[in-house]
Design a protein around this motif. Structure first.
Motif, PDB file in Angstrom:
ATOM      1  N   GLY A   8     -13.437 -11.121  42.818  1.00  0.00           N
ATOM      2  CA  GLY A   8     -13.188 -12.486  42.341  1.00  0.00           C
ATOM      3  C   GLY A   8     -13.106 -12.624  40.830  1.00  0.00           C
ATOM      4  O   GLY A   8     -12.915 -13.721  40.302  1.00  0.00           O
ATOM      5  N   GLN A   9     -13.239 -11.503  40.140  1.00  0.00           N
ATOM      6  CA  GLN A   9     -13.233 -11.558  38.677  1.00  0.00           C
ATOM      7  C   GLN A   9     -12.026 -12.239  38.051  1.00  0.00           C
ATOM      8  O   GLN A   9     -12.192 -13.028  37.120  1.00  0.00           O
ATOM      9  CB  GLN A   9     -13.326 -10.146  38.122  1.00  0.00           C
ATOM     10  N   MET A  40      -3.634 -18.587  41.253  1.00  0.00           N
ATOM     11  CA  MET A  40      -5.050 -18.538  41.584  1.00  0.00           C
ATOM     12  C   MET A  40      -5.329 -19.113  42.968  1.00  0.00           C
ATOM     13  O   MET A  40      -6.218 -18.675  43.674  1.00  0.00           O
ATOM     14  CB  MET A  40      -5.859 -19.293  40.521  1.00  0.00           C
ATOM     15  N   GLN A  86     -16.612 -14.278  50.565  1.00  0.00           N
ATOM     16  CA  GLN A  86     -16.032 -13.227  51.414  1.00  0.00           C
ATOM     17  C   GLN A  86     -16.785 -11.916  51.196  1.00  0.00           C
ATOM     18  O   GLN A  86     -17.100 -11.208  52.151  1.00  0.00           O
ATOM     19  CB  GLN A  86     -14.543 -13.070  51.063  1.00  0.00           C
ATOM     20  N   ARG A  94     -15.235 -18.586  43.956  1.00  0.00           N
ATOM     21  CA  ARG A  94     -16.292 -18.743  44.970  1.00  0.00           C
ATOM     22  C   ARG A  94     -15.829 -18.265  46.347  1.00  0.00           C
ATOM     23  O   ARG A  94     -16.606 -17.722  47.116  1.00  0.00           O
ATOM     24  CB  ARG A  94     -16.739 -20.208  45.037  1.00  0.00           C
ATOM     25  N   LYS A  95     -14.546 -18.452  46.621  1.00  0.00           N
ATOM     26  CA  LYS A  95     -14.026 -17.971  47.911  1.00  0.00           C
ATOM     27  C   LYS A  95     -14.167 -16.453  48.002  1.00  0.00           C
ATOM     28  O   LYS A  95     -14.556 -15.910  49.041  1.00  0.00           O
ATOM     29  CB  LYS A  95     -12.550 -18.358  48.073  1.00  0.00           C
ATOM     30  N   ALA A  96     -13.824 -15.788  46.897  1.00  0.00           N
ATOM     31  CA  ALA A  96     -13.936 -14.323  46.885  1.00  0.00           C
ATOM     32  C   ALA A  96     -15.402 -13.919  47.016  1.00  0.00           C
ATOM     33  O   ALA A  96     -15.747 -12.975  47.735  1.00  0.00           O
ATOM     34  CB  ALA A  96     -13.345 -13.763  45.599  1.00  0.00           C
ATOM     35  N   ASP A 133     -11.844 -20.964  43.260  1.00  0.00           N
ATOM     36  CA  ASP A 133     -11.183 -19.816  43.898  1.00  0.00           C
ATOM     37  C   ASP A 133     -12.054 -18.567  43.845  1.00  0.00           C
ATOM     38  O   ASP A 133     -12.075 -17.770  44.777  1.00  0.00           O
ATOM     39  CB  ASP A 133      -9.829 -19.555  43.233  1.00  0.00           C
ATOM     40  N   VAL A 190      -7.949 -13.645  49.091  1.00  0.00           N
ATOM     41  CA  VAL A 190      -9.217 -12.900  49.128  1.00  0.00           C
ATOM     42  C   VAL A 190     -10.167 -13.411  50.198  1.00  0.00           C
ATOM     43  O   VAL A 190     -11.085 -12.705  50.612  1.00  0.00           O
ATOM     44  CB  VAL A 190      -9.953 -12.911  47.764  1.00  0.00           C
ATOM     45  N   THR A 247     -12.575  -7.685  50.192  1.00  0.00           N
ATOM     46  CA  THR A 247     -11.302  -7.888  49.487  1.00  0.00           C
ATOM     47  C   THR A 247     -11.493  -7.612  47.988  1.00  0.00           C
ATOM     48  O   THR A 247     -11.608  -6.455  47.603  1.00  0.00           O
ATOM     49  CB  THR A 247     -10.755  -9.313  49.716  1.00  0.00           C
ATOM     50  N   CYS A 248     -11.568  -8.668  47.187  1.00  0.00           N
ATOM     51  CA  CYS A 248     -11.702  -8.507  45.732  1.00  0.00           C
ATOM     52  C   CYS A 248     -12.965  -9.229  45.295  1.00  0.00           C
ATOM     53  O   CYS A 248     -13.367 -10.204  45.916  1.00  0.00           O
ATOM     54  CB  CYS A 248     -10.469  -9.103  45.048  1.00  0.00           C
ATOM     55  N   PHE A 293      -4.504 -16.477  45.235  1.00  0.00           N
ATOM     56  CA  PHE A 293      -5.577 -15.491  45.128  1.00  0.00           C
ATOM     57  C   PHE A 293      -6.757 -15.919  46.009  1.00  0.00           C
ATOM     58  O   PHE A 293      -7.256 -15.149  46.820  1.00  0.00           O
ATOM     59  CB  PHE A 293      -6.014 -15.381  43.663  1.00  0.00           C
ATOM     60  N   ALA A 350     -10.152 -14.670  38.953  1.00  0.00           N
ATOM     61  CA  ALA A 350     -10.272 -16.134  38.999  1.00  0.00           C
ATOM     62  C   ALA A 350     -11.478 -16.604  38.191  1.00  0.00           C
ATOM     63  O   ALA A 350     -11.399 -17.581  37.442  1.00  0.00           O
ATOM     64  CB  ALA A 350     -10.380 -16.605  40.445  1.00  0.00           C
ATOM     65  N   TYR A 369      -5.004 -10.353  53.361  1.00  0.00           N
ATOM     66  CA  TYR A 369      -5.212  -9.495  52.200  1.00  0.00           C
ATOM     67  C   TYR A 369      -4.785  -8.053  52.518  1.00  0.00           C
ATOM     68  O   TYR A 369      -4.074  -7.410  51.750  1.00  0.00           O
ATOM     69  CB  TYR A 369      -6.683  -9.551  51.790  1.00  0.00           C
TER      70      TYR A 369
END
Ligand code: SF4
Lengths: 241, 476
Positions: free
Chosen positions: A43-44, B405, A61, A56-58, A54, B412, A40-41, B408, A46, B418
């Protein structure tokens, strides 16, 4: 060589051509490119805004998505730098931190991968134009990649590179900074655009979708006749002569 | 002058800065000049990175043994006949200086630049007691004469004023009649100050570094006024914040080299004054009475936290001189006597988050400051750390941002969701799309599209292209 592509959220949605060029470039140098669907992304947004739970979730993943990758390559300097932040971000979860370290060890920004790992200094591209290069802050300062893009661009047949004055100054993107402090950000990007115009280049090349979106967006608004291109597109460019 | 200065509201201060074309011009040229000079003079040292590492090492070591060195310093000062006072708070520090002034029946005090006394509002406290306090650094003097205009730069406090404005200030307040030529102005100020030096009962200075092994304090200046402040008045009070200390003269040498080069691009400044206690019997000048006030004022709370390295700061302003945000908004926008990147880091630490919650966001995190800092303070990382505390601990983030957020985070970490959302983006945005750009985005996109176009989301995302390509490969 098997390479897993981390295309980044902006690359996926806004700059698919940069992604295509990246794939073709890597294939040109005998890489088998794979695209893990679960990504996905990085996480930058957040992380930089202070929402670390948040972010950390990215991070988790992304770690999961690239678990089996041998090399992770991304056409974005700041996202590559972000992957190296994961270890710090996950420092309270030792298991995850270990995985973060493993990901960081195999991750590269595209030009860094071409030059340092594949030992390619000339991609065989040909492009007759006058261009200047934007050094993204995160790519040059955090990731410390400066030589690779310059080397590769210097070897593009027909490409005339002009130096950008004040090149080390930020373009004012800064992720959420651009929308949290829009007035300051605008002044910064205007200064950058002035420097770009002073070079009289036809093309602005960059290696980070965020900066390109910011500078390109401002130039588009002001009808500045400079084309914006991702470095992968330039390095993959061939023309009949 | 307190730590926090100027208007309350951050946005008002920013707008004021952005509108001040003159100030921005001066700041830009000052930054350019200082940056170029710094580069040249640091290259002379050879391996600048090695010097930075050494600087960092010295600062880390000193802070980790701060108790030890402060005790050593205090013993040495006492041995030499000086008095040491540890002030926990600004008020305690001010009270001590007031007491000394009362005991000496002082009327006039001359000062040489000290940021910590500004942080403490020492001048105000002394003026309350009817004392006359005169700043003797040119920049500080200008600000003082101009109705206590706040400083806007760590090293060049009146950077926001030009010669014409300075001339006007002196013409209005001091009946100055000459031109706005820098030499004329300086000559005039020198004349004014000479009298003050001779009249003063007490000299107050800051302290760039105190040397623990000998109990000396050092002052790095370009004007020579610190020399006079320490040499002429009978009583001398040096005020230092507790972290401004080095173990020995050897470390002083390294730190001064880093400071001069980083601050003004010089190998050394014109004057490096050191003072060790009151004058001895065989000495001709110097104070008869020497006091060292060591101020904590919130610093010991920073020790041992993730922000400890902010106390490495040697106030060289190298970070300020490379900061693009500072360049456009100027020093007053920070609303603190500590401005620029280090100000954005330090002010919330010393003054809390409530009134300073915008400061850590006044950075694009370009890391130019981190790269410039001679003692390797990871400034941009500390700004991120502040942001984390502001949003997750102090809960001072805005509600919409928090929700965004949260979404978000959910988006993600749920790849299916997503993918679905990013697939819809092109269609969802189509009402606002003209050609391939969006010039007037809805809701949260507004802040972006006020000044820039947004490219329209691609109709075929990269991942669709990749999947199709794969599929057609299989078909072949
Ligand atoms: S933070 Fe570093 S660069 Fe900035 S003033 Fe302090 S020592 Fe100098």
């Amino acid at each position: 060589m098997k390479v897993s592509l981390f295309i980044t959220c902006l690359g996926d949605m806004f700059y698919p051509n940069a992604g295509k060029a990246t794939v073709e470039l890597l294939e040109k140098f005998d890489c088998t490119v794979d695209f893990p669907e679960q990504q996905t992304c990085c996480g930058q947004p957040a992380f930089n805004s202070g929402y670390h739970s948040d972010a950390r979730k990215a991070a988790k993943q992304t770690i999961e998505a690239f678990k089996d990758a041998a090399y992770v390559v991304t056409p974005s300097g700041s996202c590559a730098a972000m992957l190296h932040e994961y270890s710090h971000l996950l420092k309270d979860e030792p298991q995850w931190q270990q995985e973060a370290d493993a990901l960081s060890a195999k991750s590269y920004e595209l030009t860094q991968f071409l030059v340092d790992v594949l030992q390619v200094e000339n991609t065989g591209a040909s492009f007759h134009a006058k261009a200047t290069y934007h050094t993204s802050c995160h790519m040059s300062r955090l990731l410390q990649v400066t030589r690779a893009p310059q080397t590769l661009l210097g070897n593009v047949n027909g490409l005339e590179m002009v130096d950008l004055s004040h090149k080390h100054d930020c373009c004012g993107f800064g992720g959420t900074f651009a929308v949290k402090m829009p007035e300051i950000s605008k002044e910064m990007v205007d200064e950058k655009v002035n420097c770009i115009q002073a070079t009289e280049a036809d093309i602005l090349i960059g290696a980070d979708a965020g900066c390109l979106m910011n500078i390109g967006g401002r130039m588009s608004r002001e009808e500045t006749p400079v084309k914006v291109m991702h470095i992968a597109e330039v390095l993959n460019h061939t023309e009949e002569r | 002058m307190p730590l926090r200065v100027g208007e309350k509201d951050f946005q008002t201060r920013v707008n004021k800065g952005l509108d001040d074309a003159f100030m921005r011009g001066t700041v830009r040229s000052a930054q350019e000049q200082l940056r170029t000079r710094k580069q040249a003079s640091s290259e002379e040292l050879g391996d600048w990175e090695a010097w930075r590492s050494l600087g960092e090492e010295i600062r880390t070591h000193t802070l980790e043994h701060l108790d030890y060195y402060l005790e050593q310093l205090s013993d040495k000062v006492a041995e030499r006949g000086g008095h040491v006072y540890f002030a926990k708070t600004a008020e305690e520090g001010n009270a001590y200086v007031r007491k000394v002034a009362r005991e000496q029946e002082a009327k006039k005090i001359v000062k040489s630049k000290s940021m910590v006394t500004e942080e403490m509002s020492l001048n105000d406290a002394l003026e309350e007691d009817g004392l006359e306090v005169v700043e003797t650094d040119l920049g500080e003097y200008i600000l003082q004469v101009d109705d206590h205009d706040p400083p806007s730069h760590i090293v060049a406090p009146s950077l926001h004023k030009n010669r014409a404005q300075i001339k006007d200030v002196f013409a209005e307040k001091k009946d100055y009649e000459d031109s706005d030529n820098a030499n004329d102005i300086t000559r005039f100020v020198r004349g004014e100050l000479r009298e003050e030096f001779l009249d003063a009962d007490i000299g107050i200075t800051g302290c760039n570094f105190a040397v623990a092994e000998s109990g000396s304090i050092s002052l790095v200046t370009n004007e020579g006024n610190a020399d006079l402040v320490t040499a002429l008045p009978k009583t001398q009070i040096s005020v230092m914040s507790m972290e401004r200390i080095v173990p020995t003269w050897e470390e002083l040498d390294v730190m001064v080299s880093l400071l001069c080069r980083s601050a003004v691009g010089q190998k050394l400044t014109s004057y490096i004054t050191t003072l060790t206690g009151p004058k001895g019997e065989e000495e001709i000048d110097g104070p008869e009475d020497f006091h060292l006030v060591i101020v904590d004022n919130g610093r010991s709370d920073i020790l041992g936290t993730q922000f400890q390295s902010a106390l490495h700061c040697i106030r060289c302003a190298a970070c300020v001189n490379v900061c693009p945000v500072y360049r456009h908004v100027g020093g007053h926008a920070y609303g603190s006597i500590y401005n620029g990147p280090i100000g954005a880091v330090l002010t919330p630490l010393l003054d809390g988050y409530e009134n300073n919650k915008d400061l850590p966001y006044a950075s694009s995190l370009c890391a130019a400051c981190t790269e410039a800092c001679p003692v390797k303070i990871p400034l941009h990382e500390q700004l991120i750390a502040h942001r984390q505390i502001i949003t997750e601990k102090e809960k001072l983030g805005s509600m919409p941002e928090k929700w965004a957020m949260k979404m978000f985070g959910t988006g993600v970490s749920a790849p299916k969701l997503y993918r679905l959302a990013s697939k819809q983006a092109h269609r969802v945005m189509s009402p606002w799309t003209k050609g391939s750009r969006i010039s007037n985005g809805p809701g949260p996109l507004k802040a972006w599209t006020n000044f820039r176009d947004l490219p329209a989301p691609a109709s075929e995302r990269f991942r669709d292209w990749f999947a199709n390509r794969r599929r057609s490969e299989f078909d072949e």
